[in-house]
Design a protein around this motif. Structure first.
Motif, short mmCIF file in Angstrom:
data_model
loop_
_atom_site.label_atom_id
_atom_site.label_comp_id
_atom_site.label_asym_id
_atom_site.label_seq_id
_atom_site.Cartn_x
_atom_site.Cartn_y
_atom_site.Cartn_z
N ALA A 50 17.06 -23.18 21.81
CA ALA A 50 15.64 -22.95 22.02
C ALA A 50 15.23 -21.51 21.75
O ALA A 50 14.13 -21.27 21.27
CB ALA A 50 15.26 -23.33 23.46
N ASP A 51 16.12 -20.57 22.03
CA ASP A 51 15.78 -19.15 21.85
C ASP A 51 17.03 -18.36 21.48
O ASP A 51 17.58 -17.63 22.30
CB ASP A 51 15.15 -18.60 23.13
CG ASP A 51 14.60 -17.19 22.96
OD1 ASP A 51 14.61 -16.66 21.83
OD2 ASP A 51 14.14 -16.62 23.97
N PRO A 52 17.50 -18.51 20.22
CA PRO A 52 18.74 -17.83 19.83
C PRO A 52 18.64 -16.31 19.88
O PRO A 52 19.64 -15.63 20.09
CB PRO A 52 19.00 -18.32 18.41
CG PRO A 52 17.74 -18.95 17.94
CD PRO A 52 16.93 -19.30 19.15
N GLY A 53 17.44 -15.76 19.72
CA GLY A 53 17.27 -14.31 19.77
C GLY A 53 17.63 -13.72 21.13
O GLY A 53 18.00 -12.55 21.23
N LYS A 54 17.54 -14.53 22.16
CA LYS A 54 17.87 -14.08 23.50
C LYS A 54 19.37 -13.75 23.62
O LYS A 54 19.77 -12.98 24.48
CB LYS A 54 17.52 -15.20 24.47
CG LYS A 54 17.70 -14.89 25.91
CD LYS A 54 17.36 -16.13 26.70
CE LYS A 54 16.56 -15.75 27.90
NZ LYS A 54 16.11 -16.89 28.65
N PHE A 55 20.15 -14.33 22.73
CA PHE A 55 21.60 -14.14 22.77
C PHE A 55 22.11 -13.44 21.52
O PHE A 55 23.21 -13.72 21.04
CB PHE A 55 22.29 -15.50 22.93
CG PHE A 55 21.84 -16.25 24.15
CD1 PHE A 55 22.29 -15.88 25.40
CD2 PHE A 55 20.97 -17.31 24.03
CE1 PHE A 55 21.87 -16.57 26.53
CE2 PHE A 55 20.55 -18.01 25.15
CZ PHE A 55 21.00 -17.63 26.40
N SER A 56 21.34 -12.53 20.98
CA SER A 56 21.77 -11.82 19.77
C SER A 56 22.97 -10.95 20.09
O SER A 56 23.19 -10.56 21.23
CB SER A 56 20.63 -10.99 19.21
OG SER A 56 20.34 -9.92 20.07
N ALA A 86 27.35 -13.27 19.96
CA ALA A 86 26.02 -13.74 19.59
C ALA A 86 25.76 -15.15 20.14
O ALA A 86 25.02 -15.92 19.57
CB ALA A 86 25.87 -13.73 18.08
N PHE A 87 26.39 -15.48 21.22
CA PHE A 87 26.14 -16.75 21.88
C PHE A 87 26.16 -16.50 23.39
O PHE A 87 26.62 -15.45 23.84
CB PHE A 87 27.15 -17.83 21.46
CG PHE A 87 28.57 -17.55 21.89
CD1 PHE A 87 29.06 -18.02 23.09
CD2 PHE A 87 29.41 -16.82 21.06
CE1 PHE A 87 30.35 -17.75 23.48
CE2 PHE A 87 30.72 -16.57 21.44
CZ PHE A 87 31.20 -17.03 22.65
N PRO A 140 27.26 -15.87 26.84
CA PRO A 140 28.58 -15.59 27.39
C PRO A 140 28.97 -16.55 28.50
O PRO A 140 30.16 -16.75 28.77
CB PRO A 140 28.47 -14.15 27.90
CG PRO A 140 27.01 -13.93 28.09
CD PRO A 140 26.32 -14.78 27.07
N GLY A 141 27.97 -17.17 29.13
CA GLY A 141 28.27 -18.14 30.17
C GLY A 141 29.13 -19.28 29.66
O GLY A 141 29.93 -19.86 30.41
N ILE A 142 28.99 -19.62 28.38
CA ILE A 142 29.82 -20.69 27.80
C ILE A 142 31.29 -20.31 27.93
O ILE A 142 32.12 -21.12 28.35
CB ILE A 142 29.44 -20.93 26.32
CG1 ILE A 142 28.05 -21.54 26.23
CG2 ILE A 142 30.47 -21.81 25.62
CD1 ILE A 142 27.50 -21.64 24.81
N LEU A 143 31.61 -19.09 27.59
CA LEU A 143 32.99 -18.61 27.67
C LEU A 143 33.46 -18.59 29.12
O LEU A 143 34.58 -19.04 29.42
CB LEU A 143 33.10 -17.23 27.04
CG LEU A 143 34.48 -16.61 26.98
CD1 LEU A 143 35.41 -17.45 26.13
CD2 LEU A 143 34.39 -15.20 26.41
N PHE A 144 32.65 -18.09 30.03
CA PHE A 144 33.04 -18.02 31.43
C PHE A 144 33.29 -19.42 32.02
O PHE A 144 34.26 -19.63 32.74
CB PHE A 144 31.97 -17.31 32.26
CG PHE A 144 31.79 -15.86 31.91
CD1 PHE A 144 32.88 -15.04 31.66
CD2 PHE A 144 30.53 -15.32 31.81
CE1 PHE A 144 32.71 -13.71 31.33
CE2 PHE A 144 30.35 -13.98 31.48
CZ PHE A 144 31.45 -13.18 31.25
N ILE A 145 32.40 -20.35 31.71
CA ILE A 145 32.56 -21.72 32.22
C ILE A 145 33.80 -22.37 31.61
O ILE A 145 34.57 -23.04 32.32
CB ILE A 145 31.29 -22.55 31.94
CG1 ILE A 145 30.12 -22.01 32.76
CG2 ILE A 145 31.53 -24.03 32.26
CD1 ILE A 145 28.76 -22.61 32.39
#
Length: 131
Positions: A29-35, A44-45, A47-52
């Motif tokens: 929805a908002d890729p710029g938020k995770f630049s 550039a994604f 980081p919660g994905i990695l932590f989870i």
């Protein structure tokens, strides 16, 4: 010897997976938020994905012990609980971007499931370990 995973542990893993899906929805929805410039260690994604994912891997790797789900409980509490208390989740829930809101709701619901199921998993495994 690896213990057979109980249904609560499987629900905790499912909750973590749903949390990752929620983060993917937010990212879409908002890729710029995770630049990369704003990201964690230049990622550039979200980081919660990695932590989870790491928490899930640690829970799986320690499945032989009754306390294995503590990693799932901890990451769910950290992201949803501490994030909510500190006001980090509120801006995403009040965003004008419906994808950000939906992704945040999905992520939080998944992490709440992981939290509750992880606690239930540890309680059940502890009871069985004492028997």
């Amino acid at each position: 010897m690896m213990r057979r995973l109980n249904r609560h542990t499987l629900l905790a893993f499912a909750g973590l997976a749903v949390g990752i899906v929620g983060l993917l929805v937010q990212w879409t929805a908002d890729p710029g938020k995770f630049s990369a410039a704003q990201g964690f260690f230049g990622l550039a994604f979200p980081p919660g994905i990695l932590f989870i994912a790491v928490a899930g891997a640690l829970s799986a790797a320690t499945a032989r012990w009754w306390w294995h789900a503590v990693f799932s409980v901890f990451i769910a509490f950290w992201i949803a609980g501490v994030g909510g208390i500190s006001g980090q989740l509120t801006p995403n829930l009040l965003s004008s971007n419906p994808g950000t809101v939906a992704g945040n709701v999905v992520m939080t619901a998944g992490l709440l499931l992981a939290f509750a199921a992880g606690i239930a998993s540890m309680l059940r495994a502890r009871r069985l370990a004492r028997a």
